[in-house]
Design a protein around this motif. Structure first.
Motif, PDB file in Angstrom:
ATOM      1  N   THR A 122       0.831  -1.204   0.000  1.00 15.67           N
ATOM      2  CA  THR A 122       0.000   0.000   0.000  1.00 15.67           C
ATOM      3  C   THR A 122       0.867   1.256   0.000  1.00 15.67           C
ATOM      4  O   THR A 122       0.614   2.206  -0.742  1.00 15.67           O
ATOM      5  N   ILE A 123       1.911   1.228   0.830  1.00 18.27           N
ATOM      6  CA  ILE A 123       2.808   2.394   0.859  1.00 18.27           C
ATOM      7  C   ILE A 123       3.430   2.628  -0.520  1.00 18.27           C
ATOM      8  O   ILE A 123       3.444   3.736  -1.050  1.00 18.27           O
ATOM      9  N   PHE A 124       3.933   1.539  -1.140  1.00 16.55           N
ATOM     10  CA  PHE A 124       4.562   1.648  -2.463  1.00 16.55           C
ATOM     11  C   PHE A 124       3.590   2.251  -3.478  1.00 16.55           C
ATOM     12  O   PHE A 124       3.910   3.202  -4.199  1.00 16.55           O
ATOM     13  N   VAL A 125       2.378   1.665  -3.514  1.00 17.06           N
ATOM     14  CA  VAL A 125       1.397   2.110  -4.508  1.00 17.06           C
ATOM     15  C   VAL A 125       0.972   3.551  -4.239  1.00 17.06           C
ATOM     16  O   VAL A 125       0.826   4.361  -5.154  1.00 17.06           O
ATOM     17  N   LEU A 126       0.843   3.860  -2.942  1.00 19.70           N
ATOM     18  CA  LEU A 126       0.425   5.211  -2.569  1.00 19.70           C
ATOM     19  C   LEU A 126       1.443   6.248  -3.050  1.00 19.70           C
ATOM     20  O   LEU A 126       1.079   7.271  -3.653  1.00 19.70           O
ATOM     21  N   VAL A 127       2.709   5.965  -2.807  1.00 21.52           N
ATOM     22  CA  VAL A 127       3.755   6.901  -3.252  1.00 21.52           C
ATOM     23  C   VAL A 127       3.719   7.027  -4.776  1.00 21.52           C
ATOM     24  O   VAL A 127       3.781   8.131  -5.331  1.00 21.52           O
ATOM     25  N   GLY A 128       3.570   5.884  -5.460  1.00 21.01           N
ATOM     26  CA  GLY A 128       3.462   5.917  -6.921  1.00 21.01           C
ATOM     27  C   GLY A 128       2.294   6.784  -7.357  1.00 21.01           C
ATOM     28  O   GLY A 128       2.421   7.591  -8.288  1.00 21.01           O
ATOM     29  N   LEU A 129       1.153   6.652  -6.668  1.00 17.92           N
ATOM     30  CA  LEU A 129      -0.038   7.435  -7.004  1.00 17.92           C
ATOM     31  C   LEU A 129       0.210   8.928  -6.798  1.00 17.92           C
ATOM     32  O   LEU A 129      -0.151   9.751  -7.642  1.00 17.92           O
ATOM     33  N   HIS A 186      15.147   4.844  -3.015  1.00 17.64           N
ATOM     34  CA  HIS A 186      15.773   5.526  -4.156  1.00 17.64           C
ATOM     35  C   HIS A 186      14.722   6.135  -5.069  1.00 17.64           C
ATOM     36  O   HIS A 186      14.818   7.285  -5.481  1.00 17.64           O
ATOM     37  N   PHE A 187      13.747   5.327  -5.400  1.00 15.96           N
ATOM     38  CA  PHE A 187      12.667   5.759  -6.290  1.00 15.96           C
ATOM     39  C   PHE A 187      11.926   6.960  -5.697  1.00 15.96           C
ATOM     40  O   PHE A 187      11.722   7.984  -6.355  1.00 15.96           O
ATOM     41  N   ALA A 188      11.577   6.856  -4.418  1.00 15.26           N
ATOM     42  CA  ALA A 188      10.770   7.904  -3.791  1.00 15.26           C
ATOM     43  C   ALA A 188      11.558   9.207  -3.671  1.00 15.26           C
ATOM     44  O   ALA A 188      11.056  10.286  -3.998  1.00 15.26           O
ATOM     45  N   ILE A 189      12.804   9.093  -3.233  1.00 16.39           N
ATOM     46  CA  ILE A 189      13.583  10.316  -3.030  1.00 16.39           C
ATOM     47  C   ILE A 189      13.972  10.941  -4.365  1.00 16.39           C
ATOM     48  O   ILE A 189      13.836  12.147  -4.583  1.00 16.39           O
ATOM     49  N   ASN A 190      14.449  10.104  -5.298  1.00 17.50           N
ATOM     50  CA  ASN A 190      14.936  10.669  -6.560  1.00 17.50           C
ATOM     51  C   ASN A 190      13.817  11.336  -7.353  1.00 17.50           C
ATOM     52  O   ASN A 190      13.927  12.508  -7.726  1.00 17.50           O
ATOM     53  N   ILE A 191      12.759  10.619  -7.622  1.00 20.64           N
ATOM     54  CA  ILE A 191      11.669  11.229  -8.399  1.00 20.64           C
ATOM     55  C   ILE A 191      11.016  12.340  -7.590  1.00 20.64           C
ATOM     56  O   ILE A 191      10.692  13.409  -8.111  1.00 20.64           O
ATOM     57  N   GLY A 192      10.873  12.093  -6.290  1.00 21.30           N
ATOM     58  CA  GLY A 192      10.282  13.117  -5.429  1.00 21.30           C
ATOM     59  C   GLY A 192      11.045  14.432  -5.493  1.00 21.30           C
ATOM     60  O   GLY A 192      10.459  15.518  -5.542  1.00 21.30           O
ATOM     61  N   MET A 193      12.363  14.344  -5.560  1.00 15.55           N
ATOM     62  CA  MET A 193      13.143  15.592  -5.574  1.00 15.55           C
ATOM     63  C   MET A 193      13.010  16.314  -6.914  1.00 15.55           C
ATOM     64  O   MET A 193      12.963  17.530  -6.965  1.00 15.55           O
ATOM     65  N   THR A 194      12.914  15.549  -8.023  1.00 13.84           N
ATOM     66  CA  THR A 194      12.836  16.230  -9.321  1.00 13.84           C
ATOM     67  C   THR A 194      11.511  16.954  -9.495  1.00 13.84           C
ATOM     68  O   THR A 194      11.419  17.878 -10.297  1.00 13.84           O
ATOM     69  N   ILE A 195      10.476  16.503  -8.772  1.00  9.96           N
ATOM     70  CA  ILE A 195       9.198  17.202  -8.919  1.00  9.96           C
ATOM     71  C   ILE A 195       8.863  18.011  -7.674  1.00  9.96           C
ATOM     72  O   ILE A 195       7.732  18.466  -7.493  1.00  9.96           O
ATOM     73  N   GLY A 196       9.846  18.200  -6.809  1.00  8.86           N
ATOM     74  CA  GLY A 196       9.672  19.129  -5.708  1.00  8.86           C
ATOM     75  C   GLY A 196       8.880  18.613  -4.522  1.00  8.86           C
ATOM     76  O   GLY A 196       8.312  19.392  -3.762  1.00  8.86           O
ATOM     77  N   LEU A 197       8.822  17.291  -4.343  1.00 16.44           N
ATOM     78  CA  LEU A 197       8.116  16.751  -3.186  1.00 16.44           C
ATOM     79  C   LEU A 197       9.081  16.379  -2.064  1.00 16.44           C
ATOM     80  O   LEU A 197       8.670  16.149  -0.934  1.00 16.44           O
ATOM     81  N   VAL A 198      10.341  16.299  -2.387  1.00 15.10           N
ATOM     82  CA  VAL A 198      11.370  15.889  -1.433  1.00 15.10           C
ATOM     83  C   VAL A 198      12.534  16.849  -1.637  1.00 15.10           C
ATOM     84  O   VAL A 198      12.769  17.286  -2.770  1.00 15.10           O
ATOM     85  N   PRO A 199      13.237  17.214  -0.580  1.00 16.12           N
ATOM     86  CA  PRO A 199      14.385  18.099  -0.803  1.00 16.12           C
ATOM     87  C   PRO A 199      15.428  17.436  -1.699  1.00 16.12           C
ATOM     88  O   PRO A 199      15.443  16.218  -1.825  1.00 16.12           O
ATOM     89  N   VAL A 200      16.264  18.259  -2.296  1.00 12.54           N
ATOM     90  CA  VAL A 200      17.257  17.722  -3.230  1.00 12.54           C
ATOM     91  C   VAL A 200      18.296  16.910  -2.470  1.00 12.54           C
ATOM     92  O   VAL A 200      19.053  17.429  -1.673  1.00 12.54           O
ATOM     93  N   ILE A 201      18.248  15.585  -2.716  1.00 13.98           N
ATOM     94  CA  ILE A 201      19.221  14.679  -2.111  1.00 13.98           C
ATOM     95  C   ILE A 201      19.817  13.887  -3.260  1.00 13.98           C
ATOM     96  O   ILE A 201      19.107  13.265  -4.031  1.00 13.98           O
ATOM     97  N   GLY A 202      21.110  13.964  -3.396  1.00 17.05           N
ATOM     98  CA  GLY A 202      21.743  13.377  -4.581  1.00 17.05           C
ATOM     99  C   GLY A 202      21.924  11.881  -4.526  1.00 17.05           C
ATOM    100  O   GLY A 202      22.980  11.379  -4.179  1.00 17.05           O
ATOM    101  N   ILE A 203      20.859  11.136  -4.859  1.00 20.33           N
ATOM    102  CA  ILE A 203      21.031   9.694  -5.024  1.00 20.33           C
ATOM    103  C   ILE A 203      20.446   9.310  -6.372  1.00 20.33           C
ATOM    104  O   ILE A 203      19.530   9.954  -6.870  1.00 20.33           O
ATOM    105  N   PRO A 204      21.019   8.264  -6.997  1.00 17.09           N
ATOM    106  CA  PRO A 204      20.599   7.925  -8.362  1.00 17.09           C
ATOM    107  C   PRO A 204      19.237   7.233  -8.426  1.00 17.09           C
ATOM    108  O   PRO A 204      18.753   6.694  -7.426  1.00 17.09           O
ATOM    109  N   LEU A 205      18.654   7.284  -9.608  1.00 20.52           N
ATOM    110  CA  LEU A 205      17.425   6.552  -9.888  1.00 20.52           C
ATOM    111  C   LEU A 205      17.852   5.181 -10.415  1.00 20.52           C
ATOM    112  O   LEU A 205      18.480   5.097 -11.466  1.00 20.52           O
ATOM    113  N   PRO A 206      17.530   4.105  -9.683  1.00 21.17           N
ATOM    114  CA  PRO A 206      18.062   2.797 -10.069  1.00 21.17           C
ATOM    115  C   PRO A 206      17.798   2.446 -11.531  1.00 21.17           C
ATOM    116  O   PRO A 206      16.689   2.657 -12.024  1.00 21.17           O
TER     117      PRO A 206
END
Lengths: 609, 424
Positions: free
Chosen positions: A17-24, B374-394
């Protein structure tokens, strides 16, 4: 707390759920960012970069007295970045910059072929008026922008061959040196070519952001990528602008050259090649057209005859013959050779001096038989064993006197001239040759060819009594950087000073002696030494030649003058050289009638083949 | 199990591998587009980063293939040795490493080859945690077990942190997922408290300290009122909880202004929209949002991006590779990439649950957590949801070490899964 495995395995759902939520959340955010929000598209349109080359001011050029000879004038180039071009009123644009629609399309295609994202020159050197009109409305034409740069201007319109010109780089030059980009200028001839890397400076760069209305919005990343241009070095020439201008006036209507050298330094004081042209012709948008006209001109004004023309030196070669004969011990200053006037064999005398001369007399009277005998005595000198070795010695000595080779300083398009080698004669005469075969060398005819620059250098060497500095154009750099070493290197001839004194004395008599071939043009209260030459050549009437230096006691100037097809040395070359010497030493001349006669005199070139 | 070799192709989980191939391919094309140079228009040009990325993809796949051939028990058996070697590498990098962009995280192998041990540290830690918690005699109830587990995770995390590579250190937080799944005492609460802490942190910065005190006080009064009405006897706990919240708010204020470095503070402020500084510290984020935002629904087309072509976005082929996807692929492209990642994560978790060995399951959760962070921080930072933290997108970002490390992580799991039926 302990959990059973069923509970734990159920936790997978929490995690999924957490994964999907973040994706959403991401998808929703991306949708608003990319699809619903138009703001960023506008910002992106305003996010065009412009890389503006900051052209440095090219170094200026001054004469030896600090008189400005070359400076820069601002011009405007229109550049284009094809990818940034948007739909626009092409007709209005074409009218503004005065080109046809076809040209517009053609130019844009050419720019696209070069690069879609890099700037290409679109129209070069737009006039100030067109620039002013166009820049007001340039916001309507995204992708186009102006870049300021400078072209050369020559305030006194003299010394075209020395100063040279600059033109756009060609593809070969771009490939060879990554510094250059399409549309850059590079020195094509003269000192613009020799000192290109000093004069050009270093290009700078300014990166600015441009909005959708083609307005510059300030520097990109706070100017982090910007580089300031560095201005080129100024150059002070050895040239004396007044003397140069005077020489060019004297040479009007004649074909030939004047080269004046400061003996103590090797700096060139005047460098006239006639006919010449106004250096301002090869500047600006008319450059191409003017260049073609000059190229087609049968008088070949683009050629710098002072280094590119090679001539038989005629009697001016006699000092070289005499000096080598003295140094090798083949003659002494008192040696007398028989002269029977025009009836002498195998070379007749062209002068009626009566009796048999010694060396100084022979120079004063330009006695052909004397120098043929002196040449013969040198190469046949028993100390060399045979004539071949004798000739090699003689050839080496001419080389040391600066003949038969280039000086390789800062003068482009130099010629070697020609002092034939032994192997040349071996081949030509199938090894059967003697002093009689090559007798014409003794009087500076035959295969011997010398450039006016080499001839002036001989005069300077004699003035210096035994050495010379390779002749060069530069005197100093504006920033006091040392000029190249090879121009400050004293070159020794290997001939004793005392021999030069004898020759100098003979040359003084040429100007001041009772029988001297140049006695009519003795300069009031200024002592001078010289030697006339009348060179036979296959192009018609003899060339009129004179080399000289002055004052004899402390030579400040050594000179060579050649007037093609001018007849006797004394007819044109002597008076012109004499005026040049007087002008340089005194600053003015006391002989206005002579001056006028020389300036107005026309020696037309007649091809008689 | 010598017959593995013949059957491995049939036993591997192809959906997982296909997702991997798709992401690597998208990554390669994106790197090509981000670094496209007219002078080197060929995607196979090995002098350019995109040519090198292809080499890395090839090398990674080769290594992955080798892993599929190795006996599945190898990784469990040698987990601690691998972990130790990587710890050694982390220490070595502190001693001999070269600094890039402020972080001392590279070891120079000579010949232009550089290795980033911190990328492999996650892999080593995942193996070690799986090995330790997967032992039959491990009792999560014992304090010793908990301390040992925390030590296994915190030791490499601290070493990476010492390299000044804060981003990579934060990734180790992902092990909370494993601990939660394995029923580690307090892990669920830790996650909850973590979320609460983040919320309080953000609100404190946005609304100021005083406002937060007032809100906490108001909530406290409200809770107490309800509590007293209900006549329950938990008021002591309520007082403690609210006191902790107030203390946290105070410490956030203190930490933010006294402990964090200026650039970190600015990044957080920019991300929270407290500072609008498109030319200064917020530059990266601003340009990143412009690049992605200008992509529209369908994107500008392959190689047609203007923002990424002009180097507006820094690090666009590494940490900000998602910008190229966003600009040239549009929402269509970003949606596909997000979908692929979520599919990857869900697939790993699903496969992890079907494992018979605890090692394989725990390892699966560990890498799912790593990929997720990685996914959450990297994409999150490019769209302004997470502060800029330099880690790669796997799999997408340019970089040999990270691509190789992520591929090995995944390959080991695929191997474990392919081998699951052989475990009794």
């Amino acid at each position: 707390m302990q959990f059973n495995s069923k509970v734990l395995s159920g936790r997978r759902n929490v995690i999924i759920t957490i994964f999907v939520l973040v994706g959403l959340v991401f998808v929703v955010r991306l949708f608003t960012l990319q699809v619903t929000d138009q703001h960023y598209k506008q910002l992106a349109d305003n996010n065009a970069l412009r890389f503006i080359t900051q052209y440095p001011a090219r170094g200026m050029v001054f004469d030896r007295n600090g008189k400005l000879m070359v400076y820069n004038e601002a011009v405007y180039d229109l550049l284009v970045v094809p990818r940034q071009v948007k739909a626009m009123d092409t007709l209005e644009f074409c009218n503004l910059i005065k080109i046809s629609k076809e040209t517009f399309i053609e130019k844009l295609e050419k720019a696209k072929t070069y690069s879609k994202v890099k700037a290409s020159p679109f129209v070069s050197q737009i006039s100030k008026e067109d620039y002013a009109k166009t820049s007001e409305v340039l916001f309507k034409f995204p992708g186009f922008y102006f870049q300021t740069r400078t072209i050369r201007h020559y305030p006194s319109s003299i010394a075209a061959h020395t100063l040279g010109d600059i033109g756009e780089v060609d593809q070969k030059q771009i490939d060879e040196d990554p510094y250059y980009a399409l549309g850059d200028y590079i020195g094509k001839s003269g000192i613009e070519k020799s000192y290109e890397t000093d004069l050009r400076g270093i290009k700078g760069l300014k990166v600015v952001m441009v909005d959708v209305h083609n307005r510059e919005m300030g520097s990109f990343r706070e100017g982090e990528l910007d580089k300031d241009p560095q201005a080129g070095r100024d150059i002070y020439l050895g040239l004396d602008a007044d003397l140069q201008a005077y020489g060019e006036k004297l040479m009007q209507g004649k074909i030939g050259s004047i080269v004046a050298i400061e003996p103590a330094t090797g700096q060139i004081l005047a460098f006239v090649s006639s006919p010449t042209y106004d250096p301002n012709l090869l500047v600006g948008r008319e450059r191409g057209k003017n260049f073609n006209n000059l190229l087609k001109d049968p008088m070949k004004p683009l050629i710098n005859r002072a280094v590119n023309g090679t001539y038989p030196p005629g009697s001016t070669f006699k000092m070289v013959i005499g000096l080598i004969a003295l140094e090798s011990g083949s003659i002494t200053p008192g040696t007398i050779f028989h002269c029977n006037g025009p009836g002498t064999l195998p070379i007749k005398c062209t002068h009626h001096h009566g009796g048999s001369p010694d060396l100084a007399n022979a120079i004063e009277n330009s006695c052909n038989p004397y120098f043929y005998e002196a040449f013969k005595a040198t190469i046949n000198n028993s100390k060399f064993g045979d004539i071949k070795k004798g000739y090699d010695y003689w050839h080496d000595m001419t080389y040391k006197m600066g003949l038969g080779h280039k000086f390789d300083t800062d003068i482009p398009y130099e010629q070697n001239g020609n002092i034939p080698s032994r192997s040349y004669y071996d081949k030509f005469y199938n090894k059967r040759w003697n002093s009689l075969t090559i007798r014409s060398l003794g009087i500076g005819q035959g295969e011997v060819l010398i450039t006016p620059l080499q001839l002036a250098n001989i005069a300077a060497t004699i003035a210096n009594e035994g050495f010379y500095y390779p002749p060069h154009l530069i005197r100093a750099f504006g920033d006091s950087t040392a000029i190249p070493d090879n121009m400050r290197q004293r070159m020794e001839t290997g001939i004793a000073q005392k021999h030069f004194k004898v020759i100098k004395n003979g040359m003084r008599n040429v100007v001041e002696g009772a029988h001297g071939t140049a006695r009519r043009y003795k300069i009031d209260s200024i002592s001078a030494g010289g030697k006339t030459g009348t060179a036979q050549n296959p192009h018609g009437k003899d060339h009129s030649i004179f080399i000289a230096f002055a004052p004899v006691e402390n030579p400040q100037i050594a000179i060579s003058v050649i007037i093609e097809n001018g007849g006797f040395g004394a007819t044109w070359a002597v008076p012109i050289a004499s005026l040049m010497l007087e002008k340089y030493i005194r600053g003015f001349t006391k002989r206005p009638e002579l001056e006028q006669r020389m300036m107005e005199g026309v020696v037309t070139y007649k091809e008689e083949r | 199990m010598t017959d593995n070799r013949n059957h491995i192709i049939g036993k591997v989980d192809w959906p997982l591998l296909l997702i991997y191939f798709a992401l690597a391919l998208i990554g390669w094309f994106s790197v090509f587009s981000a670094k496209y140079d007219e002078m080197h228009p060929h995607i196979f040009d090995l002098s350019q980063v995109y040519g090198k990325q292809l080499l890395w993809i090839g090398a990674s796949m080769f290594v992955a293939f080798l892993i599929l051939l190795i006996d599945a028990k190898f990784f469990n058996a040698f987990a601690f040795w691998i972990y130790c070697i990587i710890l050694f590498g982390l220490v070595a990098v502190l001693a001999y490493g070269t600094a890039t962009k402020g972080a001392t995280s590279w070891i120079n192998l000579g010949g232009g080859m550089k290795l980033q041990p911190s990328e492999f540290a996650k892999l080593g830690t995942a193996l070690a945690v799986a090995n330790y918690l997967g032992r039959l005699n491990v009792d999560l109830g014992k304090r010793k077990t908990r301390i040992a587990t925390y030590a296994i995770i915190l030791l490499p995390m601290a070493l990476v942190f010492l390299q000044n590579d804060t981003g990579s250190a934060i990734v180790f937080v992902s092990f909370l997922f494993v601990l939660y799944r394995e029923g580690f005492p307090g892990s669920g609460l830790t996650m909850l408290l973590g979320v609460l802490a983040v919320v309080l942190f953000v609100l404190t910065l946005i609304w100021s300290q005083q406002t937060m005190y007032i809100i906490i006080a108001a909530l406290f009064a409200l809770t107490m009122t309800f509590h007293l009405i209900g006549k329950r006897r938990y008021w002591m706990r309520i007082v403690v909880i609210y006191s902790c919240m107030a203390a946290f708010v105070f410490s956030v204020h203190f930490a933010f202004f006294k402990v964090l470095q200026q650039h970190q503070r600015t990044r957080i402020e920019v991300m929270l929209g407290m500072k609008d500084d498109p030319h200064g510290a917020g530059y990266n984020l601003h340009q990143s949002k412009i690049a992605i935002g200008s992509g529209g629904l369908w994107g500008k087309g392959f190689l047609q991006g203007t923002q990424t072509k002009y180097d507006f976005v820094p690090e666009q082929h590494t940490d900000f590779i998602f910008c190229t996807v966003g600009e040239e692929g549009g929402f269509k492209g970003t949606f596909v990439v997000v979908l692929l990642y979520v599919a990857l994560l869900v697939r790993i978790v699903t496969l992890a649950e079907r494992q018979r060995s605890a090692f394989s399951r725990i390892y699966g959760y560990a890498i799912a957590g790593i990929f997720f962070v990685h996914f959450a921080i990297n994409i999150g930072m490019t769209i302004g949801l997470v502060p800029v933290i330099g880690i790669p997108l796997p799999f997408l970002s340019y970089g040999g070490s990270s691509l190789l490390a992520f591929t090995i992580m995944l390959a080991i799991f695929v191997k474990q899964d392919a081998n699951r039926l052989n475990i009794l």
